[in-house]
Design an enzyme around this catalytic site. Sequence first.
Site, short mmCIF file in Angstrom:
data_model
loop_
_atom_site.label_atom_id
_atom_site.label_comp_id
_atom_site.label_asym_id
_atom_site.label_seq_id
_atom_site.Cartn_x
_atom_site.Cartn_y
_atom_site.Cartn_z
N GLY A 19 0.40 -1.41 0.35
CA GLY A 19 -0.16 -0.02 0.16
C GLY A 19 0.78 1.02 0.41
O GLY A 19 1.73 1.25 0.77
N GLY A 38 -0.52 4.15 -0.05
CA GLY A 38 -1.71 5.41 0.96
C GLY A 38 -1.03 6.34 1.45
O GLY A 38 0.17 6.73 2.14
N LEU A 39 -1.81 7.45 1.78
CA LEU A 39 -1.81 7.85 3.36
C LEU A 39 -0.21 7.00 4.47
O LEU A 39 0.52 7.15 4.63
CB LEU A 39 -2.01 8.33 3.73
CG LEU A 39 -2.81 10.07 3.39
CD1 LEU A 39 -3.79 10.24 4.15
CD2 LEU A 39 -1.87 10.51 3.02
N ALA A 40 -1.23 5.64 4.79
CA ALA A 40 -0.58 5.03 5.85
C ALA A 40 0.31 4.08 5.16
O ALA A 40 2.16 4.50 5.76
CB ALA A 40 -1.79 4.19 6.13
N HIS A 99 -22.01 7.59 3.94
CA HIS A 99 -21.56 9.28 3.39
C HIS A 99 -22.70 9.92 3.27
O HIS A 99 -23.07 9.59 2.45
CB HIS A 99 -20.31 9.25 2.73
CG HIS A 99 -19.89 10.86 3.18
ND1 HIS A 99 -20.69 11.82 2.95
CD2 HIS A 99 -18.72 11.47 3.62
CE1 HIS A 99 -19.72 12.98 2.94
NE2 HIS A 99 -18.67 12.84 3.58
N SER A 131 -17.64 16.50 -0.48
CA SER A 131 -17.28 17.08 0.34
C SER A 131 -18.23 17.37 1.40
O SER A 131 -19.18 17.96 1.68
CB SER A 131 -15.94 18.10 0.56
OG SER A 131 -15.64 18.44 2.01
N ARG A 135 -22.13 12.13 10.60
CA ARG A 135 -22.71 11.43 8.82
C ARG A 135 -24.13 10.41 9.72
O ARG A 135 -24.80 9.67 8.33
CB ARG A 135 -21.66 10.77 8.41
CG ARG A 135 -20.20 11.63 8.16
CD ARG A 135 -18.47 11.06 7.80
NE ARG A 135 -18.28 11.45 7.31
CZ ARG A 135 -17.12 11.88 7.30
NH1 ARG A 135 -16.86 10.64 6.96
NH2 ARG A 135 -16.51 13.06 6.17
C1 LIG Z 1 -13.99 10.40 -1.86
C2 LIG Z 1 -13.62 9.78 -0.29
C3 LIG Z 1 -13.06 11.31 0.45
C4 LIG Z 1 -12.39 11.22 1.25
N1 LIG Z 1 -12.38 12.04 2.35
C5 LIG Z 1 -11.87 12.11 3.79
C6 LIG Z 1 -11.48 13.44 4.81
O1 LIG Z 1 -11.93 14.40 3.67
N2 LIG Z 1 -11.42 13.24 5.39
C7 LIG Z 1 -10.53 12.44 6.40
O2 LIG Z 1 -10.00 12.59 7.32
N3 LIG Z 1 -10.83 11.32 5.32
C8 LIG Z 1 -10.93 11.08 4.04
N4 LIG Z 1 -11.62 10.37 3.83
C9 LIG Z 1 -11.21 8.83 3.99
C10 LIG Z 1 -9.56 8.27 3.76
O3 LIG Z 1 -9.01 9.47 2.38
C11 LIG Z 1 -9.09 6.76 3.88
O4 LIG Z 1 -9.78 6.26 5.09
C12 LIG Z 1 -7.67 6.86 3.44
O5 LIG Z 1 -7.17 7.79 2.99
C13 LIG Z 1 -7.15 5.70 4.02
O6 LIG Z 1 -5.74 5.74 4.11
P1 LIG Z 1 -4.66 4.50 3.42
O7 LIG Z 1 -3.54 4.99 3.45
O8 LIG Z 1 -5.04 3.00 4.67
O9 LIG Z 1 -5.61 3.70 2.02
P2 LIG Z 1 -5.28 3.75 0.71
O10 LIG Z 1 -5.10 5.06 0.83
O11 LIG Z 1 -6.90 3.20 -0.08
O12 LIG Z 1 -4.53 3.29 -0.05
C14 LIG Z 1 -4.59 1.34 -0.68
C15 LIG Z 1 -2.80 1.59 -1.22
O13 LIG Z 1 -3.49 0.05 -0.92
C16 LIG Z 1 -2.71 -0.38 -2.41
N5 LIG Z 1 -3.54 -2.49 -2.14
C17 LIG Z 1 -4.36 -1.85 -1.97
N6 LIG Z 1 -4.72 -3.77 -1.94
C18 LIG Z 1 -4.11 -4.09 -3.12
C19 LIG Z 1 -3.69 -5.27 -3.05
N7 LIG Z 1 -4.23 -6.83 -2.65
N8 LIG Z 1 -1.98 -5.49 -3.54
C20 LIG Z 1 -1.60 -4.40 -3.36
N9 LIG Z 1 -1.87 -3.39 -2.85
C21 LIG Z 1 -2.74 -2.80 -2.86
C22 LIG Z 1 -3.55 0.31 -2.72
O14 LIG Z 1 -2.57 -0.23 -4.67
C23 LIG Z 1 -3.06 1.99 -2.55
O15 LIG Z 1 -1.84 2.23 -2.78
C24 LIG Z 1 -12.16 9.80 2.25
C25 LIG Z 1 -12.15 8.67 1.51
C26 LIG Z 1 -13.14 8.65 0.14
C27 LIG Z 1 -13.03 7.51 -0.60
#
Ligand SMILES: Cc1cc2nc3c(=O)[nH]c(=O)nc-3n(C[C@H](O)[C@H](O)[C@H](O)COP(=O)(O)OP(=O)(O)OC[C@H]3O[C@@H](n4cnc5c(N)ncnc54)[C@H](O)[C@@H]3O)c2cc1C
Lengths: 231, 639, 261
Positions: free
Chosen positions: B40, B42-44, B266, B284, B331
């Site tokens: 992953g 993403g942010l995490a 949402h 949003s 929400r």
């Molecule tokens: C439209 C929308 C708006 C939002 N707005 C807000 C907001 O305003 N404020 C707030 O705090 N939160 C908001 N959220 C929630 C927040 O964005 C998410 O919960 C958060 O960004 C999740 O981050 P993450 O790093 O956990 O996962 P993600 O950013 O989803 O990253 C997942 C990662 O895992 C990888 N991955 C997934 N499955 C696999 C696999 N099987 N094999 C290899 N790689 C894989 C993907 O490629 C990606 O890189 C929003 C969410 C959405 C959908």
Amino acid sequence: MSVAEQSIAGAEARGHGFLASSVGRKIVMAASGIVLFGFVTVHMIGNTQAYMGAEAFNGYAKFLHSMLHGGGIWIFRAVLLLATGLHVWSATTLTLDNLAARPVGYRAQQNVASTWASRTMRWSGVILAAFIVFHLMHLTTGQAHPAFDHANPYANFVSGFKVPAAAAFYIVAQLCLGLHMWHGVWSFTQTLGLSHPRYESLRRNFATGLTLLVVGVNISYPVAVITGFIH
Amino acid sequence: MELKSQIPDGPIEKKWDKHKFDLKLVNPANKRKYKVIVVGSGLAGGAAAASLAELGYEVECYCYQDSPRRAHSIAAQGGINGAKNYHGDGDSVRRLFYDTVKGGDFRAREANVHRLAEVSNNIIDQCVGQGVPFAREYGGLLDNRSFGGAQVSRTFYARGQTGQQLLLGAYQALERQIGLGAVKMFSRHEMLEVIVVDGVAKGIVTRNMVTGKIESHVADAVCLATGGYGNVFYLSTNAKGCNGTAIWRAYKKGAAFANPCFTQIHPTCIPVTGDHQSKLTLMSESLRNDGRIWVPKRKEDCGKPASQIPEDDRDYYLERKYPSFGNLAPRDISSRAAKQACDEGRGIGATGRGVYLDFDDSIKRLGQPKIEERYGNLFEMYERITDENPYKTPMRIYPASHYTMGGLWVDYNLQSTIPGLFVLGEANFSDHGANRLGASALMQGLADGYFVIPYTIGGYLAGIKPGSRIKLDDPAVKATEQTVTDQIGRLFAIKGKQTPDHFHRELGKVMWEYSGMGRNEAGLKKALELIPQIREEFWNNLCIPGTGEEVNQSLEMAGRVADFLELGELLCLDALNRRESCGAHFREEWQTGEGEAMRDDESFCHVAAWEYQGEGNAPVRHTEQLAFESLHLATRNYK
Amino acid sequence: MSKHLNLTLHVWRQKNTNCDGKFVEYPAENVSPDMSFLEMLDVVNEGLIRKGEDPITFDHDCREGICGTCSMVINGRPHGPKERTTTCQLHMRSFQDGESITLEPWRAEAFPVLRDLMVDRTAFDRIIAAGGFISVPTGSPQDANALPIPKVNAELAMDAAACIGCGACVAACPNASAMLFVSAKINHLGQLPQGQPERYSRVRDMIAQMDAEEFGTCTNHGECEIACPKGIKMENIARMNRDFLKASITYRPAVVGGGAG
Ligand SMILES: Cc1cc2nc3c(=O)[nH]c(=O)nc-3n(C[C@H](O)[C@H](O)[C@H](O)COP(=O)(O)OP(=O)(O)OC[C@H]3O[C@@H](n4cnc5c(N)ncnc54)[C@H](O)[C@@H]3O)c2cc1C
Ligand code: HEM
Ligand code: SF4
Ligand code: FES
């Protein structure tokens, strides 16, 4: 090297100097282009003396040849030659790079923002190159002139343009110059980073104004000769 | 299975500091001898991979997109919370902690949430340092806004693109490490299995989505940061590729799955237009700061254009029911209120599933330019999708599946029940309890990635011998690889007639109907009957053209749908077993006379963590009791 | 309900990078104007799958115009006819009944076709890795409000930072130049005080990588700016050129650290 295997390295590690870089060569092209446009503009202004008759015009030619004890004109020529050389070199290498960057084109290509002038820079440039050679052989060295007289540039000028083919080529070349200038002047401001939203329209208007002036005055010479206004 | 939360003792304000000190450290010279896999970006995941590499570990990072910058964190619009109290309106770490626990309806672990609130300030500093262009005031200082469920202004934002900007910050930090050779990036790689040897996570198996090659990767620790499973509803605000595959396969390898039924709907999304709909777009929640939500008072008015419904005939139902929070009610509350209005036949739009979000008053009060400055890009986006101009006619919105609070169970160190397997971000269950407040997910993802895992993973790695990694030719590795190859072979072998999307849609309908905004015993039981039927049909009638040795998007989709078809069932089972209403989990049997959720703290003040028991066997439900020592269990009241 | 459309698609099909590709014609029938462009393709693809044929491969993910994954040239224009709109946000109401639509992948040496309409854009990542960042290890920065940033600069940085890295600028540029993308990042970071320490090495390093990836060079046609779904302005390119010029003039080769402590 296939793109997928590209390594990541800084400019230094790559030994990627100014002249090797695309933007560096763009800047060279712009700077040399400015010298050339500067010359074209000054040349155009100088030539307006054709409208003041043979004496004034020949006197001006003589002045050019006698500046700095005759050295002046050679300095000019050297600068122009260097500028032309750098311009052609940068234009050619960049054009080749650009062609290589898009080996397969689109079937349904649509141009939206680009202009005919911007898309034909390389062709207007090549025609200009050919014209420069012709122009030198025509009015400077005389090989391309039917009745060249080293002592009388004014006469060369008048009789030279009496030949319709020469006048026609001259006019075509000026139109190319117009295209090249119109895009080029705007473009070099962009290349040299002289862009700011507040002056955006100024840049366009400056390019258009300068182009119209230079090309208009230049084209007036063969027209004046052919119509007999200058004789 | 024992659920040891590993919560440090001591007063809540001191726990994290104490824990950081108590954790064993890895000798700096040894760090590069440890390899960590981060799935992953993403942010995490992005934040974790970059930070771990900065510390000196050898890191590999995986994502299914073509670039780590495209993880779905990019889509978050509204903002990120931080307890900076820059505006002196009474915010503090304690208040953010309190709001988050309360928002989660007392179903989150206190200690985790407190840590989250503590590091929230470091996150803002970090992001600004990276060049995240947060909104500023004329004096050059940071601006804040208030966000759903909070009465203080603590949300930092970058226009309507906060997630994008935060992710680009993490991505750039990650790319820097990639450039330095400290992280090896595997984009377009989908993780399909965890390699577990003697009960300990030792690596992963991936499919190269370009060549189709199945590859094993071994490491000293594995972090899953693969996002949420909201796509189990088919239509959601998640990206098309978001999936539950990584966590689901980890679950099947022994990682407990906590609170799968805690899923968030949402309230402000653009309504569905037809069967072709492939995803739903969020508008949003920040819009609720300046927009007023209403439906016509009378059914008969629903067909009329909004402008022809006089003020007196409009029902601003959130303002009416929740005078102190009004349009900013949490929400779950606003979602259910919208559903209720539509169920009463007062919904608007062609499908009757929609309510108005009206900016008329704010435009009159603040002027269009101000509204444009705040929400310009959202309004543009709305117009692009619906062809309606929200400056002139009110927006139409409807709730949609959005976020999943549930996820793999983790302890205070973010370690799952499989040692060596850590879970970060939306993929874990840890901080949001039964409901997540706006702008808290971005905070949690970055907290886990930047400020928690870099410490806690050290504590784990310090306990294993450097260089003791298993080899790629280990039989356990080969065996895991084989299960992946076999599963793909089974999918191709079906040779049926239906597309993967077809089954996904079918599942989505069941999930939304019976396990969406409102749940009840009969419905959940019905879902538990229907889902296995769809699964059965899937395994008999799926069609995937092409082969596995090439780009094959149908295969990718099929694998994810197969997992959702199992995950959905667990979700419903969990919902059925949680006989109370809490947060976003609304069991219709447990509500007050006024339709408010009724918690049952006596029986359900716990985390439910499910343990897989093999195919065909019912999973076992374990519980982790939640103790509230610093805060008092209170009924959520947004009236 | 508005009228449904019947369309003819001419789609570039190519099995992988090394195979030759060709255009194949597909009908798209009964298309609702409320569908997004990608939803239209989903329907076509489901039809193909049911017939056991290979569906059209195209990149997409968020489907809300922010991730930058979707990428196709629609009737000769990257992301199609609507300005400031990505393919995934383009809706079928922008097309006429009976229309023919030609779909091609981004075309650039630096973006090899992986399959059909899907290309490899990792060159962009490598450009960022070469210098598109501020070096600030986790935990090191000072308080977020310690450095006030004039609102204008913050806004300009945000304008540039809005780039989604889709590559439409490269696809649109007759020279397949990546300068709009590169300059957007350089200006995002260059506008901010935090970005100053590395400002001049960044521009040199990113341009060196851009050249190594074999992108072309800007000749100021302006096609990128029109194609860009996020409205990134060519002014960024001018500013990048200026920084590059300054960097080239004032650059000092690697500073050697002194004085062991
Ligand atoms: C439209 C929308 C708006 C939002 N707005 C807000 C907001 O305003 N404020 C707030 O705090 N939160 C908001 N959220 C929630 C927040 O964005 C998410 O919960 C958060 O960004 C999740 O981050 P993450 O790093 O956990 O996962 P993600 O950013 O989803 O990253 C997942 C990662 O895992 C990888 N991955 C997934 N499955 C696999 C696999 N099987 N094999 C290899 N790689 C894989 C993907 O490629 C990606 O890189 C929003 C969410 C959405 C959908
Ligand atoms: C000798 C043959 C010439 C060739 C082959 C040539 C070719 C080119 C080409 C290919 C470009 C790049 C187009 C672009 O950037 O959009 C260019 C730009 C330019 N040319 Fe020429 N040209 C020639 C002569 C001239 C002359 C005679 C002048 C001046 C009188 C001139 C002035 C310029 C200027 C100012 C630019 C703009 C540079 C920039 O992009 O910033 N060129 N030329
Ligand atoms: S500059 Fe615009 S067109 Fe280019 S990659 Fe960024 S968003 Fe896409
Ligand atoms: S799919 Fe994300 S921008 Fe189009």
